[in-house]
Design a protein around this motif. Structure first.
Motif: not given
Length: 462
Positions: A271-280, A343-348, A434-437
């Motif tokens: 589950l950590f790897l899946l989360a890392y795939l998205f936010f990284n 990071w989400s704030v950065v993109v916005i 990607f950050f939200v997921v």
């Protein structure tokens, strides 16, 4: 210090060791390439070279509407770098996991690490010869350097478990990342000065850029000597022994197949790897394409963008140390979750920054610097707690397939959005997904349970 002492970390936190001090320097060494080449220069430069091959003489690369013909497929010159990183990552997903399996069973892991590091540095140095319209050379060298960097980092990251116990890794990982930002920032300062005063040095922008690419490769090679010498005494394998008749590589393939079958025993790690795939993927795509965004969408000169990245590098040094201190108080898991929200704030904010608004551009850079090093350093140490002993490099192979500059979902999404909109502004805003997921998935990871499933001691602060 004997090999046994290095390979069998004790549970009590210790004073900084000589192995840890040597280990830090590879972050310093490779960060010059990651910062100067992969993050700042190669994206815009490869885009310019690709554009010149179909729109010769054009000054504004975004004004070129002619596509490249790659094996009969139309490719926008502005998407070449994003697609190159995507291709490198797809190959990495297969290559790096195997490297991890081999590294766990290598009697001299430091030698294997050194070979990949210096091969990557050679490819980075050869980028000096990318000129005119030979964008194809840039694609090949970028892929080779990316693969070698990833392979060296698989082994480098796995060594963290051999030189630091569970109560030291947040501190050691954060300090390594912080030192990396200083090293990358120092070379970037030199490159910035050279590009700013290029006329006084008798250079044009293209030649100054090519020399900067060469310097990054040489820097990477030279400073790799320190960890190679400081960790050369690490001997013996930590992985499960394989059939001698099969050999290290053949036996590693068999063990790798067994590991895939056993992954279901570590659901929190998966589950950590899946989360890392998205936010990284989100982080890496922002980092890798921010130079393009600053120059092509916001209209800043290359020197201004270099100045911003120089500013970010030194802010990131303090950001990494700040996040390390926060992790010691509230835990790395909570700290990384807070970083993903930022990071989400950065993109916005990036989406709404007007062209040529330099004050807002640097304010955005300050925020990026604060969250940049901390989220990545703590993700590395957090993941190290979830790895079963004896499979450190193998599991870091999974990790590195999604690590620095190797995100593929993010770069693919970025490249596709630009392909259809010709707007980097819309391309970058899609990364919020990607950050939200990634954040939602990481919030579901039960760290204490995952550490216990992996058979590791639970740190004082989880």
């Amino acid at each position: 210090m004997t090999d046994v002492a290095v390979n069998e970390p004790v549970n009590a936190a210790r004073p900084e060791t000589k192995e840890q001090r040597a280990w830090y320097w590879y972050d310093w060494a490779n960060s010059a390439y990651v910062t100067t080449t992969a993050t700042v220069l190669m994206g815009p430069y490869l885009t310019h070279v690709a554009t010149q091959s179909v729109c010769p003489g054009i000054e504004d690369d975004t004004a070129c509407t002619t596509n490249l013909d790659v094996l009969g497929i139309p490719i926008s010159p502005g998407s070449v770098y994003a697609y190159t990183v995507t291709l490198a990552t797809i190959v990495s997903a297969l290559f790096l996991v195997l490297i991890g399996a081999v590294a766990d069973r290598s009697p001299r892991p430091t030698r294997l690490f050194a070979g990949f590091a210096w091969a990557g540095a050679l490819a980075a140095s050869l980028m000096f010869f990318i000129a005119g319209t030979n964008w194809q050379l840039g694609v090949v060298l970028t892929i080779v350097a990316s693969l070698c960097l990833g392979a060296s980092l698989v082994i480098y990251d796995s060594i963290l478990n051999r030189i630091a116990n569970e109560n030291e890794r947040d501190r050691v990982s954060s300090k390594g990342w912080a030192l990396g930002y200083l090293g990358g920032g120092l070379l970037l300062a030199i490159n910035f000065a050279m590009l700013t005063f290029k006329e006084q040095l008798g250079l044009d922008t293209v030649m100054a850029t090519r020399i900067s690419l060469l310097m990054a490769g040489v820097w990477w090679a030279a400073f790799t000597i320190i960890p190679v010498r400081g960790l050369a005494h690490l001997t013996g394998t930590v992985g499960t022994p394989v059939d001698r008749k099969a050999g290290v590589v053949g036996g590693s393939f068999k063990q790798l197949a067994a590991t895939f079958r056993e992954l279901r025993l570590y659901p929190q790690t998966m589950l950590f790897l899946l989360a890392y795939l998205f936010f990284n993927d989100g982080i890496q795509t922002v980092i890798g394409n921010s130079s393009l965004y600053g120059q092509k969408e916001l209209g800043f000169a290359q020197e201004t963008v270099l100045g911003l990245f120089l500013f970010v590098q030194f802010v990131a040094f303090f950001g990494a140390r700040l996040f390390g201190a926060a992790a010691a108080r509230v835990g790395a898991w909570r700290t990384v979750l807070a970083g993903i929200a930022l990071w989400s704030v950065v993109v916005i904010i990036a989406f709404f920054v007007p062209a040529k608004a330099i004050a807002l551009f640097f304010a955005l850079g300050f925020l990026i610097g604060i969250v940049l090093g901390g989220t990545q350093a703590l993700s590395r140490s957090l993941y190290s707690q979830l790895i079963p002993r004896g499979k450190e490099a193998e599991f870091f192979g999974f990790y590195q397939a999604m690590e620095r500059g190797t995100s593929w979902l993010g770069t693919l999404a970025f490249g596709l959005v630009y392909q259809f909109t010709h707007s980097y502004r819309w391309a970058i805003v899609v990364l919020i997904f990607f950050f939200v997921v990634g954040g939602l998935l990481l919030a579901k990871v039960d760290m204490r349970r995952g550490i216990e499933e992996a058979g590791n001691p639970v740190p004082v602060v989880v």
